[in-house]
Design an enzyme around this catalytic site. Structure first.
Site, mmCIF file in Angstrom:
data_model
loop_
_atom_site.group_PDB
_atom_site.id
_atom_site.type_symbol
_atom_site.label_atom_id
_atom_site.label_comp_id
_atom_site.label_asym_id
_atom_site.label_seq_id
_atom_site.Cartn_x
_atom_site.Cartn_y
_atom_site.Cartn_z
ATOM 1 C CE LYS A 13 -1.338 1.553 3.845
ATOM 2 N NZ LYS A 13 -1.519 1.257 2.401
ATOM 3 N NE ARG A 88 4.316 4.527 2.379
ATOM 4 C CZ ARG A 88 3.012 4.742 2.463
ATOM 5 N NH1 ARG A 88 2.479 5.215 3.557
ATOM 6 N NH2 ARG A 88 2.245 4.473 1.436
ATOM 7 N NE ARG A 127 -7.221 5.887 -3.669
ATOM 8 C CZ ARG A 127 -6.199 5.436 -2.921
ATOM 9 N NH1 ARG A 127 -6.417 5.065 -1.677
ATOM 10 N NH2 ARG A 127 -4.994 5.365 -3.415
ATOM 11 N NE ARG A 160 -3.838 9.027 -2.753
ATOM 12 C CZ ARG A 160 -3.534 8.095 -1.855
ATOM 13 N NH1 ARG A 160 -4.402 7.811 -0.908
ATOM 14 N NH2 ARG A 160 -2.391 7.462 -1.887
ATOM 15 N NE ARG A 171 0.588 5.002 -4.194
ATOM 16 C CZ ARG A 171 -0.729 5.119 -4.421
ATOM 17 N NH1 ARG A 171 -1.172 5.599 -5.555
ATOM 18 N NH2 ARG A 171 -1.574 4.741 -3.495
HETATM 19 P P1 AP5 Z 1 -7.942 2.641 0.788
HETATM 20 O O1 AP5 Z 1 -8.611 2.344 2.068
HETATM 21 O O2 AP5 Z 1 -7.883 4.057 0.343
HETATM 22 O O3 AP5 Z 1 -6.510 1.930 0.742
HETATM 23 P P2 AP5 Z 1 -5.130 2.354 1.379
HETATM 24 O O4 AP5 Z 1 -4.394 1.114 1.755
HETATM 25 O O5 AP5 Z 1 -5.329 3.381 2.455
HETATM 26 O O6 AP5 Z 1 -4.469 2.961 0.088
HETATM 27 P P3 AP5 Z 1 -3.528 4.203 -0.136
HETATM 28 O O7 AP5 Z 1 -3.385 4.306 -1.629
HETATM 29 O O8 AP5 Z 1 -4.035 5.416 0.578
HETATM 30 O O9 AP5 Z 1 -2.200 3.690 0.487
HETATM 31 P P4 AP5 Z 1 -0.825 4.262 0.278
HETATM 32 O O10 AP5 Z 1 -0.059 3.556 1.327
HETATM 33 O O11 AP5 Z 1 -0.306 4.165 -1.106
HETATM 34 O O12 AP5 Z 1 -1.049 5.829 0.464
HETATM 35 P P5 AP5 Z 1 -0.730 6.861 1.634
HETATM 36 O O13 AP5 Z 1 -1.787 7.883 1.608
HETATM 37 O O14 AP5 Z 1 -0.385 6.203 2.908
HETATM 38 O O15 AP5 Z 1 -8.676 1.775 -0.352
HETATM 39 C C1 AP5 Z 1 -8.293 1.884 -1.709
HETATM 40 C C2 AP5 Z 1 -9.549 1.790 -2.598
HETATM 41 O O16 AP5 Z 1 -10.100 0.490 -2.471
HETATM 42 C C3 AP5 Z 1 -10.674 2.758 -2.211
HETATM 43 O O17 AP5 Z 1 -11.338 3.194 -3.367
HETATM 44 C C4 AP5 Z 1 -11.611 1.925 -1.334
HETATM 45 O O18 AP5 Z 1 -12.931 2.367 -1.392
HETATM 46 C C5 AP5 Z 1 -11.443 0.537 -1.971
HETATM 47 N N1 AP5 Z 1 -11.556 -0.549 -1.000
HETATM 48 C C6 AP5 Z 1 -11.040 -0.610 0.260
HETATM 49 N N2 AP5 Z 1 -11.341 -1.795 0.826
HETATM 50 C C7 AP5 Z 1 -12.041 -2.513 -0.113
HETATM 51 C C8 AP5 Z 1 -12.623 -3.811 -0.139
HETATM 52 N N3 AP5 Z 1 -12.545 -4.669 0.901
HETATM 53 N N4 AP5 Z 1 -13.255 -4.223 -1.268
HETATM 54 C C9 AP5 Z 1 -13.340 -3.392 -2.339
HETATM 55 N N5 AP5 Z 1 -12.821 -2.150 -2.390
HETATM 56 C C10 AP5 Z 1 -12.175 -1.708 -1.276
HETATM 57 O O19 AP5 Z 1 0.656 7.494 1.098
HETATM 58 C C11 AP5 Z 1 0.677 8.247 -0.100
HETATM 59 C C12 AP5 Z 1 2.073 8.807 -0.326
HETATM 60 O O20 AP5 Z 1 2.446 9.662 0.781
HETATM 61 C C13 AP5 Z 1 3.220 7.770 -0.389
HETATM 62 O O21 AP5 Z 1 3.363 7.205 -1.670
HETATM 63 C C14 AP5 Z 1 4.422 8.660 -0.004
HETATM 64 O O22 AP5 Z 1 4.808 9.478 -1.061
HETATM 65 C C15 AP5 Z 1 3.821 9.551 1.089
HETATM 66 N N6 AP5 Z 1 3.958 8.956 2.425
HETATM 67 C C16 AP5 Z 1 2.961 8.543 3.247
HETATM 68 N N7 AP5 Z 1 3.447 8.028 4.374
HETATM 69 C C17 AP5 Z 1 4.793 8.101 4.265
HETATM 70 C C18 AP5 Z 1 5.871 7.696 5.108
HETATM 71 N N8 AP5 Z 1 5.649 7.097 6.285
HETATM 72 N N9 AP5 Z 1 7.137 7.930 4.686
HETATM 73 C C19 AP5 Z 1 7.387 8.522 3.504
HETATM 74 N N10 AP5 Z 1 6.409 8.920 2.647
HETATM 75 C C20 AP5 Z 1 5.127 8.708 3.038
#
Ligand code: AP5
Length: 214
Positions: A13, A88, A127, A160, A171
């Protein structure tokens, strides 16, 4: 245009949102990034969010929705924005509609990135994030010349805080139990389009751009 980029943790994402924001010149709002910055800056929000995030739990709705509302009222959000990581759960989805309605706006499109659990675990476990420039790399898919150093700026590559085995499992559980129902909410409105999250990042990006243009 208001776009929600939806998908499980590690689906890509953040990667795709950055590409789209650059191409379409719209604001990218990542709740994860905002919360991580708050933790790094040791703000009140950061202190409250830290334990939830490291355990892979959702941060309480009032904190996150309040933070989003402040952000989408800023002038740079007038031309539209991409939401990455929000909403979410159902409560947040309903709250988002309410906030947007008060600004005479609505969600136009939800792009759902589809990837298997096995691939998600591979992506998250590999990652690495540059401590200096914030670039996201991967040990297998985007290896750097020196495994613990960013090719672009020479910064140190870090894991991370919620990319631990235990937190990843949590998660994923949270995603299936609390986040996935949000997709049904948007499907009922007829605004969801699936994007295949497998393969080259640039191919996925092209597919998403096509979905947006249609
Ligand atoms: P990446 O692009 O980083 O993936 P992502 O979907 O953004 O993954 P996240 O882990 O950041 O998602 P998340 O939803 O768990 O975390 P968030 O920060 O929102 O890609 C992942 C890896 O794959 C990278 O190394 C990349 O290079 C690689 N990659 C990407 N595309 C690829 C491809 N096509 N082929 C190969 N490799 C590829 O949330 C974190 C925490 O914050 C949550 O757990 C929660 O505690 C809190 N939080 C955030 N938002 C909320 C909310 N709305 N409500 C409550 N808590 C929240």
């Amino acid at each position: 245009m208001i776009l929600v980029i939806f998908g499980p943790p590690g689906a890509g994402k953040g990667t795709q949102s950055r590409f789209i924001a650059q191409e379409l010149k719209v604001l990218h709002i990542s709740t994860g990034d905002i919360l991580r910055n708050a933790i790094e800056g040791q703000t009140e929000l950061g202190k409250k969010a830290c334990d939830y995030m490291s355990a892979g739990e959702l941060v309480p709705d009032d904190l996150v929705s309040g933070m989003i509302f402040e952000r989408i009222k800023e002038p740079d959000a007038d031309a539209g924005f991409i939401l990455d990581g929000y909403p979410r759960n159902l409560n947040q989805a309903i709250e988002l509609d309410r906030m947007l309605e008060s600004l005479s706006k609505k969600v136009d499109l939800v792009v759902n990135i589809v990837v298997s659990d096995e691939e998600i675990i591979r992506r998250i476990s590999g990652r690495r994030i540059c401590d200096l420039c914030g670039r996201v790399t991967h040990v297998e898919y985007d290896p750097q010349i020196n495994s613990d150093m960013c090719d672009v700026c020479g910064g140190e590559l870090k894991i991370r805080m919620d990319d631990t085995k235990k937190a990843i499992k949590n998660r994923l559980n949270v995603y299936y139990s609390e986040t996935l129902p949000v997709l049904n909410y948007y499907m009922a409105k007829g605004i969801v389009k699936d994007a295949n999250g497998w393969g080259e990042k640039n191919n996925i990006f092209s597919e998403i751009l096509n979905l947006i243009e249609k």
